[in-house]
Design an enzyme around this catalytic site. Structure first.
Site, mmCIF file in Angstrom:
data_model
loop_
_atom_site.group_PDB
_atom_site.id
_atom_site.type_symbol
_atom_site.label_atom_id
_atom_site.label_comp_id
_atom_site.label_asym_id
_atom_site.label_seq_id
_atom_site.Cartn_x
_atom_site.Cartn_y
_atom_site.Cartn_z
ATOM 1 N N ASN A 39 -25.422 25.237 82.412
ATOM 2 C CA ASN A 39 -24.285 24.844 83.621
ATOM 3 C C ASN A 39 -23.933 23.116 83.739
ATOM 4 O O ASN A 39 -25.020 22.463 83.720
ATOM 5 C CB ASN A 39 -24.768 25.447 84.892
ATOM 6 C CG ASN A 39 -23.823 25.041 86.080
ATOM 7 O OD1 ASN A 39 -22.912 25.470 86.049
ATOM 8 N ND2 ASN A 39 -24.338 24.185 87.081
ATOM 9 N N GLU A 40 -22.753 22.933 83.587
ATOM 10 C CA GLU A 40 -22.290 21.515 83.867
ATOM 11 C C GLU A 40 -23.203 20.563 82.847
ATOM 12 O O GLU A 40 -23.319 19.356 83.518
ATOM 13 C CB GLU A 40 -22.238 21.208 85.373
ATOM 14 C CG GLU A 40 -21.210 22.079 86.040
ATOM 15 C CD GLU A 40 -21.198 21.727 87.588
ATOM 16 O OE1 GLU A 40 -21.835 20.930 87.979
ATOM 17 O OE2 GLU A 40 -20.336 22.503 88.285
ATOM 18 N N THR A 64 -30.340 22.860 92.467
ATOM 19 C CA THR A 64 -29.500 22.581 93.470
ATOM 20 C C THR A 64 -30.120 22.681 94.950
ATOM 21 O O THR A 64 -30.248 21.793 95.731
ATOM 22 C CB THR A 64 -27.968 23.187 93.559
ATOM 23 O OG1 THR A 64 -27.280 22.985 92.282
ATOM 24 C CG2 THR A 64 -27.053 22.897 94.814
ATOM 25 N N ARG A 99 -13.718 19.491 96.366
ATOM 26 C CA ARG A 99 -13.102 18.810 95.378
ATOM 27 C C ARG A 99 -12.316 19.675 94.433
ATOM 28 O O ARG A 99 -12.064 20.824 94.425
ATOM 29 C CB ARG A 99 -14.267 18.501 94.337
ATOM 30 C CG ARG A 99 -15.144 19.591 93.672
ATOM 31 C CD ARG A 99 -16.164 18.701 93.010
ATOM 32 N NE ARG A 99 -17.281 19.687 92.707
ATOM 33 C CZ ARG A 99 -18.178 20.308 93.492
ATOM 34 N NH1 ARG A 99 -18.360 19.844 94.627
ATOM 35 N NH2 ARG A 99 -19.143 21.071 92.827
ATOM 36 N N TRP A 107 -29.225 27.356 84.508
ATOM 37 C CA TRP A 107 -28.978 25.769 85.011
ATOM 38 C C TRP A 107 -30.021 24.927 84.400
ATOM 39 O O TRP A 107 -29.858 23.437 84.335
ATOM 40 C CB TRP A 107 -29.077 25.848 86.533
ATOM 41 C CG TRP A 107 -27.780 26.037 87.305
ATOM 42 C CD1 TRP A 107 -27.304 24.968 87.978
ATOM 43 C CD2 TRP A 107 -26.878 27.191 87.317
ATOM 44 N NE1 TRP A 107 -25.996 25.522 88.559
ATOM 45 C CE2 TRP A 107 -25.669 26.956 88.448
ATOM 46 C CE3 TRP A 107 -26.946 28.386 86.975
ATOM 47 C CZ2 TRP A 107 -24.905 27.648 88.452
ATOM 48 C CZ3 TRP A 107 -26.195 29.357 87.105
ATOM 49 C CH2 TRP A 107 -24.716 28.994 88.076
ATOM 50 N N GLU A 154 -16.372 28.452 88.031
ATOM 51 C CA GLU A 154 -16.950 27.995 89.305
ATOM 52 C C GLU A 154 -15.944 27.244 90.005
ATOM 53 O O GLU A 154 -15.535 26.354 89.453
ATOM 54 C CB GLU A 154 -18.285 27.240 88.982
ATOM 55 C CG GLU A 154 -19.072 27.038 90.350
ATOM 56 C CD GLU A 154 -20.331 25.964 90.135
ATOM 57 O OE1 GLU A 154 -21.322 26.507 89.332
ATOM 58 O OE2 GLU A 154 -20.504 24.952 91.023
#
Ligand SMILES: *[C@@H]1O[C@H](CO)[C@@H](O)[C@H](O)[C@H]1NC(C)=O
Ligand SMILES: *[C@@H]1O[C@H](CO)[C@@H](O)[C@H](O)[C@H]1NC(C)=O
Ligand SMILES: *[C@@H]1O[C@H](CO)[C@@H](O)[C@H](O)[C@H]1NC(C)=O
Ligand SMILES: *[C@@H]1O[C@H](CO)[C@@H](O)[C@H](O)[C@H]1NC(C)=O
Length: 490
Positions: free
Chosen positions: A176-177, A88, A375, A130, A253
């Site tokens: 992660n995601e 990120t 968001r 991640w 998160e």
């Protein structure tokens, strides 16, 4: 503070609050067990600049984050399990660059976890990958073809934490995601247990409520091995199927909002409403501290800002004090009352108890425009001036000492009041303005690598001195581990 029954009232707005009309009681049973408010370091490199702060500033920043009864007094620290990949805002190193390699001293998450524990030995620790080094998937960017390798890799990190740093990891996640894999999750549980790490709980899947919830409901073994369903940016809502699983539900998160007055409002609203609307018993902020250059993706989206190690400047932003309203008066293991909800004219209230008679109430009346998170989309709502009375009943019937802390986020004309101890509750409308710490100014920069010019005559908006690193084209500002470069600015 802990010796007295506590009553924490936060973030009121629009007029006098003279509590009326709502009952707080433990009669008829309690709500869910509270697991704590936390924050994420990493995903990726979000604490990078903090490491290089001078003392005493670095210790003060850590105090604002972790020291009990001081600032944010965080109850959970979640860190990235570095994967040698840009994740990120930069890269964090893996403890296993290749299969035969093991090194538990890379990066700064070990250091950060120890600093957190030093201040609060009860803080819970969580780890989540991640990204994975390429060898995990034997060259493929996919960690599930050899799930035994992946489980061994992740469990090694947990064992290394204990062996080299005496850190007990409480929670571990999947990826992660990204997609999860049922076989891998089961094997992770099996491997943890094999190494006598049955105390480590599994959070899954750090993405959306589905499809993990569906899988859990249709697989009794999966139901057994997962402890917490963690969803990201749930918008204070869960889904019925997630409640049906009977699992703990977390916003594993959330937040990720510029830490100005609106960010503070976002955090206040979701900390309460993630439980009131969505049965979530932990909310974890991405990220912990904005210690990466603000020009990078998601700049300034930490609970506070510390992005200038060369000057020692840091900003204790409003989310720190918003966090304190919950964390300074609760512990993981307390219980929410069932009698929580929305105020008639907007806002919400929660109450928690240690089941020994102590009670904490947190009220927020954030207005729509001053609590928008990055968001998800927030449907328009109204909050207007109201008086509300709370009736204390059950075990709390005879509470006499009610201590009150109050925050208001300020307007352009008034100053914010953050986490002030009050006697009578008298508050007024509030917003809050961040004074942008780094006014942009043009500087002319050039770069050399081993004496060879890389760029010259580049006008940058700042900082006017500092460091530079070279990365891939989309992340020019990112810092990379195992890489040092000096830059001069003229
Ligand atoms: C979940 O939250 C809703 C809304 O507050 C509440 O009515 C319900 O009792 C909660 N369910 C559980 C199992 O916590
Ligand atoms: C509140 O908490 C304190 C310390 O945590 C404890 O000693 C006490 O028994 C609790 N209950 C009451 C009613 O004070
Ligand atoms: C909010 O209040 C305004 C003005 O009173 C009204 O027009 C609007 O319908 C309200 N919106 C909601 C979502 O209640
Ligand atoms: C709240 O109570 C105060 C004092 O009784 C009163 O002056 C005020 O008008 C009330 N506000 C609202 C919005 O009802």
């Amino acid at each position: 503070m802990a010796a007295l029954p506590v009553f924490s009232v936060s973030v009121l707005l629009l007029g006098v609050c003279r509590v009326t009309g709502y009952t707080l009681t433990d009669q008829g049973g309690l709500g869910r067990e509270f697991d704590g408010i936390g924050a994420v370091s990493g995903g990726g490199a979000t604490s990078r600049l903090l490491v290089n702060y001078p003392e005493p500033q670095r210790s003060r920043i850590l105090d604002y984050l972790f020291k009990p009864n001081f600032g944010a007094s965080l109850q959970i620290l979640k860190v990235e399990i570095g994967g040698d990949a840009q994740s990120t805002d930069g890269t964090e190193p893996s403890h296993m660059h290749y299969p035969d390699d093991q090194n538990y001293f890379r990066g700064y998450e070990w250091w950060l976890m120890k600093e957190a524990k030093k201040r609060n030995p009860n803080i819970k620790l969580a780890g989540l990958p991640w990204a994975f080094p390429g060898w995990i998937g034997r060259g493929k960017n996919w960690p599930y073809d050899f799930p035994d390798v992946t489980a061994y890799y992740v469990v090694s990190w947990i064992i290394g934490a204990k062996q080299y740093h005496d850190l007990d990891i409480d929670y571990v996640g999947i990826w992660n995601e990204r997609p999860f894999d049922v076989k891998y999750i089961k094997l992770l549980r099996y491997t943890l247990d094999k190494f006598a790490l049955d105390r480590v709980q599994i959070v899954a899947s750090d993405n959306l409520w589905q499809p993990i919830t569906y899988k859990i409901l249709h697989d009794v073994e999966l139901l057994r091995v997962i402890d917490v369903i963690g969803a990201h940016y749930p918008g204070t809502q869960t889904v019925q199927d997630a409640i049906t699983t009977g699992k703990k539900l977390w916003a594993s998160e959330d937040y990720s909002t510029f830490n100005d007055e609106v960010g503070g409002g976002c955090w206040a609203r979701i900390l309460n409403q993630n439980y009131v609307n969505g049965n979530m018993t932990s909310t974890i902020s991405w990220n912990l501290v904005a210690s990466y250059y603000e020009q990078l993706p998601f700049g300034l989206e930490g609970l506070m800002t510390a992005q200038e190690p060369w000057s020692g400047n840091y900003v204790v932003s409003s989310p720190i004090w918003i966090t304190a309203h919950t964390t300074q008066f609760t512990q993981p293991g307390w219980f929410y009352l069932r009698t929580v909800g929305h105020l008639e004219k907007g806002g919400s209230y929660v109450a928690l108890t240690d089941r020994l008679g102590n009670l904490t109430i947190i009220i927020e009346t954030m207005s729509h425009d001053h609590s928008v998170c990055i968001r998800p989309f927030l449907p328009k709502f109204n909050v207007s001036s109201q008086n509300a009375t709370f009736q204390l009943d059950g075990q709390f019937k005879d509470l006499k000492t009610l201590q009150v802390w109050h925050s208001k986020l300020c307007t352009n004309t008034t100053k914010p009041a953050l986490f002030q101890k009050m006697s009578p509750i008298t508050v007024s409308i509030h917003q809050f303005t961040l004074i942008h710490p780094f006014p942009p100014q043009g500087v002319n920069a050039y770069g050399l690598l081993n004496g060879n010019p890389l760029w010259k005559d580049v006008i940058t908006a700042g900082p006017d001195h500092g460091w530079a690193a070279i990365g891939t084209s989309s992340f020019e500002f990112a810092q990379f581990d195992n890489f040092i470069i000096e830059a001069k600015v003229q």
